[in-house]
Enzyme design. Structure first.
Site, PDB file in Angstrom:
ATOM      1  CB  THR B 181      -1.359   0.035   1.079  1.00  0.00           C
ATOM      2  OG1 THR B 181       0.078   0.168   2.256  1.00  0.00           O
ATOM      3  CG2 THR B 181      -1.899  -0.955   0.855  1.00  0.00           C
ATOM      4  CG  ASP B 182       4.131   2.367   2.603  1.00  0.00           C
ATOM      5  OD1 ASP B 182       2.639   2.320   3.733  1.00  0.00           O
ATOM      6  OD2 ASP B 182       5.129   1.816   3.007  1.00  0.00           O
TER       7      ASP B 182
END
Lengths: 631, 447
Positions: B181-182
């Site tokens: 997700t980063d």
């Protein structure tokens, strides 16, 4: 019924859990308290059973997941943050809680581990938002003595408490996360307790040691025992959540009785020639039987388009009403599994009918419909088809088990000492490391420091209070068990005031005030202040009770305000001598007349005016001296 | 990793002498203490002084290695073997979906013996961990990358875009990309520009709670992504994540408008200056945006997968040293996105270097560090001055999307003028013409 538990091969192992009285929770900075108001935050989750490398899933958990069980969590801003909501990784382990467990470990002579590894223990009933409980071993080994009997301690652990179950219906469960993450100390014993009394005695002994640290919470709900109980030929049953130590022996007795009764049922069924393969698994739709029923539960179900499904347990007549323990019949066990697996409200069975508005005619009709004879028992439920089928499947499964054996299961303890089915026993605990928190090393120096400053063991403390402080046994015991136990020590250590007076005030006076409806709420500092004032003669000891009561009712007020409002400022010696002189002068006649009785009379007159402002003994000395001159 | 999984020095020697492997049962003696349990790997960054064993009751403890410590092997560890349940029958009537994985663990299983977490990567693995997938689509899986999302670069975007377009050409009803997700927002923007004229949805999916835990959002997000890739009515690049902290709905954010706005919550992602594209609830997709590209299997995909990495995103802050701009220009940078304050400003100390950059044919554009709202450089003198210098305002585009778009524009043309034109043309909903009130701010007020 007096049973020879040793002959029955009873074995009990204990897991004592008690909440630690830390300021903050185990993995975040939330307060360690509960809330009673309406929740400010709610959220809905499902937990998915995870697979292990061996492809195993917890069967009961997987079943619930398939059935779409959802959990509604309730929270308040004060008592939970994103950590409890499983929306933020855990913070570091709370050091205050860790230290409390280390102190208990040392008291129990257990050996702290060099490096603590926090584990995730899969718990999937919804009581943990993550689906696992964070737990760790702090120390191994250890021993307590129960009289002459050594009871080995297996481990001392630190873990997070679970969320509180608030209810639920059908596929929805409601949990409150305020309790989640409150630190819990766990002490487990080896399964070497052979009688109900030994089990309870051991729990009480462990409880005393926990309290001796003065670092654990008090009150209902802060202590919970799990018991592992087995008897020869019986099954290993895990009982969770015994809330009072004094309940343990009756829980054990009830469980032994339950298992013996189940063995009797097994033998009776064998005598009747009932065979597990003969248990029917065909369910009949008998809704038609109840078209015109007066039974409220069934009426409502039918009106809501639900159906009534029945199964005939051949040759089970009378078995379902057999009492296992007071208040629990075999029918109760069937109802409990039906609730768990079928999400139904309960079951009906012919052993208890006609009743609940179901008529004799209806009983006949349902027996006809299920082809049941007089030796049979018919079980039926009213619910939507899927739930009814699941419920009856569980009922037949449990009936089959009854023919063969006692099932291993997890049960939950009720306040009356009885237990109820909770879920099948999960397989061996599935644990893996909590990778969000690095391991914690315990240094030798730190342990040595704790060692030097260990609290006294309860028995030693009792002896010391009696011998060194001159308390009688009753008072010494009261002080030891009191929540003010620590404060007592501080006061006695730091003043010349009589230990007996301190003990009486902190136990009996407080108790008496509570009995009178005063919610005693003074800080340690206020108590210390109060005792210092007595020590320095600023107030009389007779005034203590009134001051405590006044301060409790006027939170935030000062000691000076209490004393001046109550008019308890002590009289100076000069003023008192003057007062006595005046009274003698006024009553000289009467005094002379009364002769030897004059002392009591004069004391009465004076004390009426100075009670609480001066020590009665001082008054008496002056009065005696002055009277000698008069008489 | 070595054969002794993180053990070094004396611990390693002791284990070697006793011929112990990970998982073996060992007895450790130290003074009066003995411990028995299975040897567990030591985390790579931990110290050298402790042995970790799993006790019989499942707990791990660390034991300090001292001079007197001895190790004896008392049992051989069994190798973990995963008994994959038989794959469910393939339902050929179901839509086809390709799942590409890039390294984020979207599904996994735990080895409770050692605590290891193993990703589930094959289609059968995925079916067994997320059984509902077998009723949603016929799945084909491909492992594209195995890296952490912070290590993903424009080279990886190119590879992803090429693979996706290959699968679309072969014929599939939708694509799912599992991604950490980063940086999923950057990748989503990149694929939005690289894959134009999409016939089917491309759904990027991640999770905020690791897949090994029962409460993970991974499986729900994945199932939602697959369902929407298979049946969703749109044909755009989106990011699929939880809409709220509850498990009820999955929300689909447009690839060019999405940003990670929280470090840890399940609903960390927001559509910024735009409504989310769609929502999946109770197995039904509802479109939320007024305008979108509809699914059309006949449409011909246009693939433009090239990016020029020679671009920088520079966040202005009080006392910023303008040498940073100069340094980039000296290094031959081709484009700079300034993440300015408010309506689009940087301090006057930067003017000279910005001017110099533009004179050197560097494209300099402006996005706002406010995250929400639109650039307007006509309001204050600073803005007007920067416009005069030649800074290109990028309206309501996210700074991260602006960076990606600049890389993409410069990857598609060497010509600065053309690149500038690409930069300001609305290619795939990266600009929203109207700032609608309800889209004006974040909704993460409660924490």
């Amino acid at each position: 019924m007096n049973l020879d538990y040793k002959r029955l091969g009873l074995k009990v192992g204990l897991e004592v859990h008690q909440q630690i009285d830390s300021d903050e929770k185990l993995f975040c900075a939330c307060k360690t308290k509960l809330f009673t108001e309406e929740p400010q935050i709610t959220f809905l989750r499902a937990l998915r059973p995870t697979q292990s490398e061996l492809g195993q899933v917890d069967a009961a958990a997987f079943f619930e997941f398939q059935k779409g069980v959802k959990i509604l969590y309730e929270a308040s801003h004060d008592t939970s943050c994103l950590v409890e909501m499983d929306e933020e990784p855990p913070h570091e382990l709370n050091r205050e809680a860790l230290e409390a467990v280390l102190v208990v470990s040392l008291l129990l002579r257990a050996k702290p581990v060099d490096e603590i590894h926090i584990m995730r223990k899969i718990v999937i009933d919804g009581s943990n938002t993550t689906g696992f409980q964070r737990t760790c071993v702090i120390a191994l080994g250890g021993l307590i003595k129960l009289g002459e009997k050594p009871v080995p301690i297996q481990h001392v652990g630190l873990e997070e408490d679970a969320a509180r179950k608030m209810g639920g219906k059908g596929n929805l469960r409601i949990y409150r996360v305020d309790r989640l993450c409150i630190p819990l100390i766990e002490v487990t014993t080896a399964p070497v307790l052979y009688t109900p009394e030994e089990a309870e005695g051991t729990a009480l002994a462990i409880g005393k040691i926990l309290r001796a640290t003065n670092r654990v919470k008090r009150g209902l709900g802060t202590i919970r025992q799990d018991l592992n109980i087995s008897i020869r030929d019986g099954a290993l049953v895990e009982i969770k959540g015994v809330q009072e130590l004094e309940l343990i022996s009756s829980v054990v007795r009830n469980e032994v009785r339950r298992q013996l009764s189940l063995l009797t049922i097994r033998d009776e069924l064998a005598k009747r020639g009932v065979n597990p393969n003969g248990v029917e698994e065909e369910f009949q739709d008998i809704t038609a039987v109840f078209r015109k029923t007066k039974c409220k539960v069934i009426r409502e179900a039918i009106d809501n388009n639900k159906q009534v499904l029945a199964v005939n347990l051949r040759n089970f007549q009378g078995i379902l009403k057999t009492e296992l323990t007071p208040s629990i019949r075999f029918g109760t066990e069937l109802a409990d599994v039906a609730r768990f697996w079928g999400r139904v409200g309960g079951i009906f069975h012919t052993d208890e009918l006609p009743a609940y508005g179901i008529t004799q005619e209806e009983v006949h009709a349902l027996k006809r419909a299920t082809n049941a004879g007089q030796d049979d028992a018919v079980v039926f439920v009213a619910d939507i088809s899927e739930n009814a089928v699941d419920a009856l499947k569980a009922v037949t499964m449990r009936a089959k088990e009854a023919i063969k054996t006692i099932p291993q299961e997890t049960r939950v303890a009720k306040p009356d000492g009885s237990t109820r089915y909770m879920r099948p026993r999960p397989g061996s605990a599935r644990m893996y490391p909590e990778t969000d928190i690095p391991p914690i090393q315990i240094s030798h120096e730190y342990l040595q420091r704790l060692h030097k400053d260990l609290p006294e063991m309860p028995e030693h403390r009792l002896q010391r209070l009696m011998h060194d402080h001159g308390l009688n046994r009753k008072l010494a015991k009261q002080v030891s068990n009191s929540e003010f136990s620590n404060l007592y020590d501080t006061v006695v250590k730091n003043s010349e005031i009589s230990p007996t007076l301190v003990a009486v005030v902190l136990t009996e006076t407080v108790k008496a005030l509570k009995r009178d409806g005063v919610e005693v709420d003074l800080s340690d500092a206020q108590f210390l202040d109060l005792f210092r004032l007595v020590e320095h003669g600023k107030i009389a000891k007779e005034a203590i009770s009134d001051i405590i009561a006044w301060l409790s009712k006027h939170r935030g007020a000062t000691m000076d305000e209490a004393i001046s409002t109550l008019g308890l400022d002590t009289l100076s010696l000069d003023k008192m001598e003057n007062l006595i002189d005046t009274l003698i002068e006024k009553n000289r006649h009467l005094l002379v007349e009364r002769g030897e009785k004059a002392f009591g009379f004069l004391m009465g007159l004076i004390m009426k005016r100075v009670r609480g402002k001066v020590d009665a003994e001082k008054v008496s000395n002056i009065v005696k001296r002055k009277l000698e001159d008069v008489l | 990793m070595s054969g002794k999984h993180g053990y070094r020095k004396r611990a390693r020697n002791l284990l070697d002498e006793a011929e112990v492997e990970i998982g073996d049962i060992i007895r450790i003696s130290k003074g009066e203490e003995t411990y028995e349990g299975a040897l567990i790997p030591r985390a790579e960054l931990s110290d050298d002084d402790h042995l970790v064993v799993k006790l019989k009751d499942g707990y791990n403890i660390g034991i300090l290695v001292t001079e007197e410590l001895t190790i004896k092997k008392t049992g051989k560890g069994s190798k973990p073997k995963f008994l994959c349940p038989p794959p469910p029958p393939k339902k050929s009537s179901l839509p086809k979906v390709v799942i590409l994985s890039t390294g984020g663990t979207i599904a996994s299983r735990v080895d409770y013996r050692t605590g290891g977490v193993r990703p589930a990567l094959t289609a059968n693995d995925l079916y067994s961990v997320v059984p509902e997938l077998s009723n949603i689509a016929m799945i084909k899986t491909e492992i594209l990358l195995s890296i952490m999302s912070e290590n993903i670069t424009p080279k990886h975007w190119e590879k992803m875009a090429q693979q996706i377009s290959a699968h679309i050409h072969e014929g599939t009803n939708g694509i799912v990309v599992a991604h950490g997700t980063d940086t999923i927002g950057y990748t989503a923007a990149a694929l939005s520009f690289a894959l134009q004229n999409l016939p089917v949805p491309v759904v990027l999916v991640g999770s905020q709670r690791s897949a090994d835990r029962p409460s993970s959002d991974a499986a729900t997000n994945l199932a939602g992504a697959v369902r929407t890739a298979a049946n969703g009515p749109f044909a755009e690049v989106v990011v699929a994540m939880h809409e709220t902290v509850s498990d009820g709905s999955i929300i689909f954010h447009r690839g060019t408008k999405v940003r990670k706005c929280h470090t840890s919550r399940r609903d960390a992602f927001e559509s910024v200056n735009a409504l989310p594209l769609a929502r999946l609830k109770d197995n039904t997709v509802t479109m939320l945006a007024d305008e979108y590209r509809k699914r059309d299997g006949q449409r011909r995909l246009t693939s433009k997968p090239l990016f020029d990495e020679n671009v920088a995103l520079i966040k202005f802050h009080p006392s910023m040293n303008p040498q940073i701009i100069k340094w980039h220009v000296d290094k031959g940078i081709k484009g700079i996105v300034l993440e300015g304050t408010g309506l689009g400003h940087v301090g006057s100390q930067c003017f000279a270097d910005v001017k110099k950059a533009i004179a050197d044919d560097v494209i300099v554009s402006m996005a706002s560090q406010c995250i929400w709202g639109r650039i307007n450089m006509n309001v204050y003198d600073t803005g007007r001055e920067l416009l005069k210098i030649g800074v290109i305002p990028l309206a309501d585009m996210l700074p991260e999307t602006a960076l990606v778009k600049m890389m993409w524009a410069l990857g598609n043309t060497e010509n600065t003028f053309e690149a500038k034109q690409l930069l300001t043309r609305n290619i795939t909903y990266e600009f929203t013409p109207r700032s609608v009130f309800s889209q004006a701010g974040g909704r993460k007020n409660e924490s």
